[in-house]
Design an enzyme around this catalytic site. Structure first.
Site, PDB file in Angstrom:
ATOM      1  N   HIS A 161       0.837  -1.197   0.000  1.00  0.00           N
ATOM      2  CA  HIS A 161       0.000   0.000   0.000  1.00  0.00           C
ATOM      3  C   HIS A 161       0.873   1.248   0.000  1.00  0.00           C
ATOM      4  O   HIS A 161       1.810   1.367   0.801  1.00  0.00           O
ATOM      5  CB  HIS A 161      -0.936   0.004   1.204  1.00  0.00           C
ATOM      6  CG  HIS A 161      -2.037  -1.003   1.107  1.00  0.00           C
ATOM      7  ND1 HIS A 161      -2.545  -1.676   2.200  1.00  0.00           N
ATOM      8  CD2 HIS A 161      -2.725  -1.464   0.030  1.00  0.00           C
ATOM      9  CE1 HIS A 161      -3.506  -2.488   1.803  1.00  0.00           C
ATOM     10  NE2 HIS A 161      -3.635  -2.381   0.493  1.00  0.00           N
ATOM     11  N   GLU A 164       1.736   3.425   3.016  1.00  0.00           N
ATOM     12  CA  GLU A 164       2.382   2.676   4.104  1.00  0.00           C
ATOM     13  C   GLU A 164       3.878   2.508   3.827  1.00  0.00           C
ATOM     14  O   GLU A 164       4.509   1.535   4.216  1.00  0.00           O
ATOM     15  CB  GLU A 164       1.676   1.323   4.276  1.00  0.00           C
ATOM     16  CG  GLU A 164       0.205   1.492   4.644  1.00  0.00           C
ATOM     17  CD  GLU A 164      -0.599   0.200   4.624  1.00  0.00           C
ATOM     18  OE1 GLU A 164       0.009  -0.884   4.545  1.00  0.00           O
ATOM     19  OE2 GLU A 164      -1.851   0.275   4.674  1.00  0.00           O
ATOM     20  N   GLU A 365       1.012  -5.387  10.982  1.00  0.00           N
ATOM     21  CA  GLU A 365       0.556  -3.994  10.908  1.00  0.00           C
ATOM     22  C   GLU A 365       1.337  -3.164  11.932  1.00  0.00           C
ATOM     23  O   GLU A 365       1.064  -3.213  13.129  1.00  0.00           O
ATOM     24  CB  GLU A 365      -0.947  -3.916  11.188  1.00  0.00           C
ATOM     25  CG  GLU A 365      -1.820  -4.681  10.203  1.00  0.00           C
ATOM     26  CD  GLU A 365      -2.107  -3.890   8.940  1.00  0.00           C
ATOM     27  OE1 GLU A 365      -1.633  -2.738   8.820  1.00  0.00           O
ATOM     28  OE2 GLU A 365      -2.831  -4.414   8.067  1.00  0.00           O
TER      29      GLU A 365
END
Length: 395
Positions: A161, A164, A365
C-alpha cells in the site's frame, strides 16, 4: 572494498587481517577456485570502504594505520607503495571498517531513495544478492534482496500500500543492521547472527508498489498518461495521503485469488485511490511479480509488512498450519503486537500465500495512527519489530 591479489595472498589471510568471517568473503566473490587465487585478481572484501590519504613529510604507514584504526597488514595489502620509502604527495588507500548505518530511514522514503540505498548496501556487503522480480506499471524494476545460504526460506515484503511506505524504510533498516553486525561479528538485539545466515535464506522485496509510493510522497507523476490518469482517479485533488493503490488505481493487496469475489462485491467497482480490487485477480504486474516469486522460490513462511494497528493477522479459512500459531505467539511476545487469527477481509497476499502453499503467512501492521505514519514513530516501531524480524530467521 576491492583488493588486488598479490603473491602469497589467500582468502584465509584476508579473513584474518580484516577480521571478516571467511564465509562472507567467499559469498561475496564468484571464484572458480577459492583455494588458488590468481595474482592480479580482484577480490571483494565485505564490510569495508577505502579512504584515500595523501602522504605528508614524516608519515609512516604504521602511523596512518593507527590514526584510522586500520589494520597495518590491511594497509599493506591495499597498496603497492614501498612502506619504507613513502614520498610526500603520494596517495595511499586506507581500509575503513563500516560501523555506521548506510540506510537513513528517517526521511520520506520514495523509490529513488530505495534504489540509492540498495546500491550502497550491495557495494559494502556484496554477499547480499540482488534480483529483479518484475516491473511496476510505470516500468520501475522491483528489487529483491537475498541474504543467507540456508535451506529455510523466509520472505518479507513491504509497501503493498502506497501510503504505508514507512514499512519500506523499516525493511531496509533491518537488512542494513543485519549485514553490518553480521560482518563485524556482533550481536543484533542480543542475537548471534552467523547461525541465522547459515540456516536461513532471507528474501526481501522492500517496495512492492513504487509507483504508488512516489505518488504519495512526490505527487502527480510527470509522465503521461499516468499524470492524467492519477489526477482523474483522485478527482483533481493534490492530496495523496490516503492513496493506497498502484498508479492504475488498483489496490495490490486486494488482487489475490483468495475469496477475491467476496471483496469485489463490497469494494469500489472502478479505479480508486484505495480498495479497488481490479477487474480480476492478478491483473497488476506488481501483484503478479510477488505471486510468481512465491511460486518459484516456495518460501517456508512469508511476512507482509503494512501499517497500522500493532496487530499481526495470521489465519485464513483454517488453512494455516499449526506452526503459524507457535510463530505468532513468539512474534506477539517480542513485539507487544496482538495476534489476530481471522478477520472479515480477503484477497490479500497473506491469504493467498496460506491458501496456495499451506505455509505460515502473516500481515504485520506496524505502528498506530493514520497512514502515512509520522517519522517520529520509526524508532519505536523498529524496536517493537526487530524481534519479529530476527525470530523469523531463527525459529
Amino acid at each position: 572494498m576491492q583488493i588486488r591479489v598479490k603473491s602469497g595472498d589467500s582468502l584465509w589471510k584476508y579473513s584474518r587481517v580484516f577480521q571478516i568471517p571467511l564465509k562472507l568473503i567467499l559469498d561475496s566473490n564468484n571464484l572458480d577456485n577459492p583455494n588458488q587465487l590468481m595474482i592480479g585478481e580482484v577480490i571483494q572484501i565485505p564490510g569495508y570502504v577505502t579512504k584515500s590519504y595523501t602522504i605528508k613529510p614524516g608519515d609512516t604507514l604504521w602511523k596512518i594505520a593507527g590514526w584510522y584504526q586500520a589494520p597495518l597488514d590491511g594497509v599493506l595489502l591495499l597498496n603497492d607503495a614501498n612502506p619504507f620509502a613513502l614520498k610526500p604527495g603520494e596517495k595511499v588507500n586506507i581500509p575503513i571498517r563500516v560501523t555506521w548505518s548506510l540506510v537513513n530511514p528517517i526521511q520520506n522514503y520514495d523509490y529513488n531513495t530505495l534504489v540509492t540505498d540498495v546500491r550502497k548496501l550491495l557495494a559494502v556487503y556484496p554477499f547480499i544478492k540482488q534480483g529483479v522480480i518484475g516491473e511496476s506499471v510505470m516500468g520501475k524494476p522491483l528489487p529483491e534482496l537475498v541474504v543467507g545460504k540456508g535451506n529455510k526460506k523466509v520472505h518479507m515484503n513491504a509497501s503493498f500500500h502506497a501510503n504505508e511506505w514507512l514499512t519500506s524504510a523499516l525493511l531496509m533498516k533491518f537488512i542494513d543492521d543485519y549485514a553490518r553486525e553480521l560482518t563485524n561479528s556482533q550481536m543484533l538485539s542480543g542475537v548471534s547472527l552467523p547461525p541465522l545466515y547459515e540456516s536461513t535464506s532471507l528474501s526481501l522485496v522492500p517496495m512492492v508498489n513504487p509507483d504508488g509510493v512516489d505518488i504519495v510522497i512526490n505527487g502527480l507523476p510527470e509522465e503521461e498518461p499516468y499524470r492524467t490518469l492519477v489526477d482523474e482517479i483522485n478527482n483533481g485533488s493534490n492530496q495523496f495521503n490516503r492513496w493506497k493503490a498502484n498508479v492504475r488505481g488498483v489496490d495490490l493487496n486486494n488482487q489475490y485469488p483468495a475469496k477475491w469475489e467476496v471483496e469485489a462485491k463490497r469494494k469500489p467497482t472502478k479505479p480508486s485511490p484505495r480498495n479497488y480490487p481490479g477487474k480480476a485477480p492478478l491483473t497488476e504486474p506488481e501483484a503478479i511479480a510477488i505471486a510468481d516469486l512465491s511460486r518459484r522460490k516456495k518460501f517456508d513462511r512469508a511476512l507482509a509488512f503494512h501499517s497500522q494497528g500493532e496487530v499481526i493477522f495470521w489465519g485464513y479459512e483454517g488453512l494455516e498450519p499449526p506452526e503459524s500459531e507457535r510463530l505468532v505467539t513468539e512474534y506477539s511476545r517480542l513485539s507487544g503486537y496482538t495476534g489476530i487469527r481471522y478477520v472479515d477481509s480477503f484477497a490479500g497476499y497473506k491469504d493467498w500465500f496460506i491458501k496456495e502453499f499451506r505455509k505460515p503467512g502473516f500481515t504485520v501492521e506496524i505502528g498506530k495512527g493514520e497512514s502515512p505514519l509520522p517519522l517520529s514513530q520509526f524508532s519505536k516501531i523498529y524496536q517493537d519489530t526487530i524481534g519479529i524480524f530476527l525470530s523469523s530467521l531463527y525459529m
